[in-house]
Write an enzyme that holds these catalytic residues in place. Structure first.
Site, PDB file in Angstrom:
ATOM      1  N   GLN A  86      -6.313   2.358  -6.622  1.00 36.52           N
ATOM      2  CA  GLN A  86      -7.499   1.585  -6.254  1.00 36.52           C
ATOM      3  C   GLN A  86      -8.744   2.474  -6.363  1.00 36.52           C
ATOM      4  OE1 GLN A  86      -7.559  -0.645  -2.359  1.00 36.52           O
ATOM      5  NE2 GLN A  86      -7.252  -2.284  -3.872  1.00 36.52           N
ATOM      6  N   PHE A  87      -8.592   3.689  -5.945  1.00 32.45           N
ATOM      7  CA  PHE A  87      -9.588   4.750  -6.177  1.00 32.45           C
ATOM      8  C   PHE A  87      -8.795   6.012  -6.519  1.00 32.45           C
ATOM      9  CE2 PHE A  87     -11.999   1.722  -3.813  1.00 32.45           C
ATOM     10  CZ  PHE A  87     -13.314   1.869  -4.220  1.00 32.45           C
ATOM     11  N   ALA A  88      -9.356   6.830  -7.395  1.00 29.76           N
ATOM     12  CA  ALA A  88      -8.638   8.044  -7.811  1.00 29.76           C
ATOM     13  C   ALA A  88      -8.258   8.900  -6.603  1.00 29.76           C
ATOM     14  CB  ALA A  88      -9.490   8.857  -8.783  1.00 29.76           C
ATOM     15  N   ASP A  89      -9.069   8.830  -5.554  1.00 29.94           N
ATOM     16  CA  ASP A  89      -8.820   9.632  -4.348  1.00 29.94           C
ATOM     17  C   ASP A  89      -7.418   9.377  -3.768  1.00 29.94           C
ATOM     18  OD1 ASP A  89     -12.013  10.267  -3.344  1.00 29.94           O
ATOM     19  OD2 ASP A  89     -11.642   8.579  -4.675  1.00 29.94           O
ATOM     20  N   PHE A  90      -6.946   8.126  -3.907  1.00 31.23           N
ATOM     21  CA  PHE A  90      -5.690   7.763  -3.246  1.00 31.23           C
ATOM     22  C   PHE A  90      -4.458   8.262  -3.990  1.00 31.23           C
ATOM     23  CE2 PHE A  90      -8.546   4.125  -1.839  1.00 31.23           C
ATOM     24  CZ  PHE A  90      -9.021   4.870  -0.772  1.00 31.23           C
ATOM     25  N   GLU A  95       1.366   4.286  -2.797  1.00 36.71           N
ATOM     26  CA  GLU A  95       1.182   4.886  -4.120  1.00 36.71           C
ATOM     27  C   GLU A  95       2.427   5.620  -4.606  1.00 36.71           C
ATOM     28  OE1 GLU A  95      -0.991   4.809  -1.725  1.00 36.71           O
ATOM     29  OE2 GLU A  95      -2.781   3.911  -2.595  1.00 36.71           O
ATOM     30  N   HIS A 152     -13.909   8.274  -1.545  1.00 40.55           N
ATOM     31  CA  HIS A 152     -13.993   7.285  -2.616  1.00 40.55           C
ATOM     32  C   HIS A 152     -14.847   7.821  -3.765  1.00 40.55           C
ATOM     33  CE1 HIS A 152     -12.730   4.654   0.677  1.00 40.55           C
ATOM     34  NE2 HIS A 152     -12.369   3.766  -0.227  1.00 40.55           N
ATOM     35  N   LEU A 163       0.851  -1.194   0.000  1.00 38.33           N
ATOM     36  CA  LEU A 163       0.000   0.000   0.000  1.00 38.33           C
ATOM     37  C   LEU A 163       0.890   1.248   0.000  1.00 38.33           C
ATOM     38  CD1 LEU A 163      -3.036  -0.420   2.322  1.00 38.33           C
ATOM     39  CD2 LEU A 163      -2.520   1.721   1.179  1.00 38.33           C
TER      40      LEU A 163
END
Ligand SMILES: Cc1ncc(C[n+]2csc(CCOP(=O)(O)OP(=O)(O)O)c2C)c(N)n1
Length: 659
Positions: A420-424, A398, A465, A396
């Site tokens: 995994q989600f654009a937010d991350f 990025e 998310h 985990l």
């Protein structure tokens, strides 16, 4: 200081001496030039030369080294021409960056060096990517990357070491522990006694060397490299040393107690090694004099050449063009007419699969993307088909993974990173903005990385998310952004993004994944990048939009048969299609720009400004915009619907048509 010459020949010991002396003499000259105002800034490595020199000498010439701001010795050991190096320091066109970046901020493939960016930590992950490429190519090589003790407090340090450990990457993480990070002493940076204690935490070997003893450094790194080439794994090396001058020359050294200078002066790496060689009768005072004179002469020659160069000629067109690696897209039509009905999500998967087949050097990386198939199942079955070497579950982290993507690029690989989600993406932001986006402009290194961004709201997933964050990247030259609204474009644009050697953000709206489907060609094809689609032709108003909002516009217009609207789906946000927009504005004279992203500072603001600046005379109404509320994306369905611009768009369309 004790030097153990082991089995090393006189010739090698002498070579190490010359290598150690060169950066010292260059630096002494630089300090004079600095006082004369002939160079603008200098980060001194005086006192630390044995680390860079000993470690770089220990590697094969074609093994990559990623140095920091005090590692002049890396560049001199690798025989970077001095005139070019000095031209670089002076911002001259003959340097390594055409005057675009300063000091040691550059790479050179010729010398197998990848330089730092100012942020210190990001290059650690780039080293991971280079080492990964070596492992995948079955090259028996190691990669050497430096960190300061201060820089080791950055999250990038942790992420890069952890990834290297989990993936058994042959990276030597060399921490130059000089006791200070700028003015802050180690005790205010961290609480562990020694960096070698950290090795246990990462599950990697860690060793300590006397960083002022060039033989100790050389011998330790040589042995490690030999073993790591055969048994790939990372190793942490702590080199104890001391910075004898300020962080940079203007900043002074008031904060350093005199006793420390006295103590470390006695441990000077050059003087001590020289004494050792004199005692061993490998050197004599006469030979020392000769060697010094020779190096000084070379320095003077290099300086003369660099100083004689003119500053860069300004060429704006070239400046803009060089943000990107040259690439002319050749649109690929599908070979056969056969189509199959595919959902948005299947089209993305299809593109990835076909691109994996087309490019054996393409590597996919992301959390849970291997056996699990990713949280949206886009890579389901990929690990079986292509193997886990190319379909990589990542820890985990990025930032490290995006950085590793750049490292893969350095080695001629292609990378796709799934957020995994654009937010991350916030956790990988620096690597994207400062490393991927700027490296081609700075030193000609493209970043062949596509970052997939499952984006958007309407799924009741709350503030972390659901965000639309394309505008963050829209403002960053060097990136390209695509954002398909339908399965056909989803497949063709992803293929196109992977084909292009430049860094991409590929936005895929989660609500569209399983809610729409279409007949999509089975074969590989690409969609033009930078070209909008005119979804419906019309005469009254123009609606410029993208993503899910395209569907909202069409739904709304179905209820308003009296409005003849031209709906433009931008498809590519960077660079966006000015030509198609302009043609439609000229025709209708009324424009609404709508996006799911918050209104303030959104992409609509830029497009509106551009239209009013260039096509004001054609406008029959004020340019209107609609977007998400300027709030976080709320969780409860009623709040989320209120956040989204869907219903406000309807009002705006009516208002505009009636204007
Ligand atoms: C992310 C980031 N924060 C702050 C700085 C400013 N800065 C430059 S060098 C430095 C200290 C670095 O210390 P260390 O890693 O120990 O290396 P040293 O300079 O001692 O060789 C700082 C704070 C920076 N370059 N990047």
């Amino acid at each position: 200081m004790f030097f153990d010459r082991k089995h090393y020949s006189d010739e090698l010991l002498l070579k190490l001496y010359k290598a150690l002396l060169t950066p010292r003499l260059i630096e002494e000259k630089m300090l004079i030039l600095l006082r004369q105002g002939r160079v603008s800034k200098w980060f001194s490595g005086i006192g630390q030369e044995a680390v860079a020199v000993g470690s770089t000498m220990a590697l094969a010439e074609d093994e990559y080294v990623l140095p920091l701001h005090r590692n002049l010795g890396v560049f001199t050991v690798r025989n970077c021409p001095l005139a070019k190096l000095f031209a670089q320091f002076q911002g001259k066109p003959g340097g390594f960056t055409k005057g675009r970046d300063r000091s040691f901020h550059f790479g050179t493939h010729e010398h197998h060096i990848v330089g730092m960016i100012s942020h210190l930590g990001p290059q650690l992950a780039v080293a991971d990517g280079i080492a990964l490429a070596d492992v995948l190519s079955k090259n028996k090589k190691v990669t050497l990357v430096y960190s300061g003790d201060g820089g080791s407090s950055e999250g990038d340090f942790h992420e890069a070491l952890n990834v290297a450990a989990v993936w058994d990457l042959p990276v030597i993480f060399l921490v130059e522990n000089n006791g200070y990070g700028l003015s802050t002493p180690s005790r205010e940076q961290f609480r562990f006694r020694s960096f070698i204690n950290k090795g246990i935490g990462y599950g990697m070997d860690a060793v300590q060397v006397d960083g002022n003893n060039v033989l100790d450094v050389y011998d330790t790194i040589s042995q490690l490299a030999r073993s790591m080439r055969l048994h790939p794994r990372p190793v942490l090396v702590e080199a104890l040393t001391f910075r004898m001058r300020g962080h940079e020359e203007a900043s002074g050294v008031k904060y350093v107690p005199q006793e420390l200078f006295d103590e470390w002066t006695k441990k000077d790496p050059v003087a001590n090694y020289e004494q050792f060689l004199l005692k061993e009768e490998i050197l004599s005072p006469v030979v020392i004099k000769e060697i010094k004179a020779g190096i000084k002469q070379e320095i003077e020659r290099g300086l003369e050449e660099a100083f004689s160069q003119e500053p860069p000629q300004v060429n704006t067109r070239q400046e803009l063009a060089d943000m990107y690696a040259p690439f002319e897209q050749i649109i690929q039509e599908s070979a056969h007419n056969k189509t199959t009905e595919k959902r948005f999500v299947d089209a993305i998967s299809d593109a990835l699969r076909q691109s994996m087949e087309k490019y054996p050097n393409l590597v996919l990386m992301g959390q849970d993307i291997a056996e699990y198939g990713g949280v949206f199942k886009i890579t389901e079955g990929f690990a079986d088909t292509f193997g886990k070497a190319r379909v990589r579950n990542t820890p985990l982290c990025e930032s490290a993974i995006v950085g590793a993507g750049l490292g893969l690029s350095v080695m001629g690989f292609k990378a796709m990173v799934e957020m995994q989600f654009a937010d991350f993406v916030t956790c990988g932001f620096n690597q994207i903005i400062n490393n991927l986006a700027k490296s081609h402009y700075r030193w000609g290194q493209n970043a062949d990385v596509v970052i997939r961004m499952p984006t958007g709201a309407s799924t009741g997933a709350g503030p972390f998310h659901s965000q639309s964050n394309e505008a963050w990247f829209f403002h960053t030259p060097g990136l390209k952004i695509v954002y398909p609204s339908n399965p056909y474009d989803a497949k063709g644009l992803l293929n196109a993004a992977i084909e292009d050697p430049n860094p991409y953000l590929y936005f895929e709206h989660k609500f569209l994944y399983r809610s729409i489907s279409d007949d999509v060609p089975d074969d590989y094809y690409t969609v033009p990048v930078g070209k909008a689609a005119v979804v419906t032709k019309g005469d009254d108003i123009t609606i410029i939009t993208y993503g899910l909002a395209v569907h909202w516009a069409l739904e709304i217009l179905k209820q308003l048969p009296e409005v003849s609207a031209e709906v433009i789906d931008l498809r590519t946000l960077l660079p966006w299609d000015k030509e198609t927009v302009a043609a439609s504005v000229k025709k209708t004279g009324k424009v609404l720009i709508a996006h799911e992203d918050c209104l303030t500072g959104g992409i609509g603001a830029e497009i509106a400004a551009w239209i009013s600046e260039n096509y004001f005379a054609y406008l029959d109404a004020p340019i209107m915009r609609e977007g998400g509320l300027d709030t976080a994306v709320p969780f409860a369905p009623a709040l989320e619907q209120n956040f989204l611009p869907r219903y406000r768009m309807e009002e705006k369309i009516k208002q505009l048509a009636a204007f």
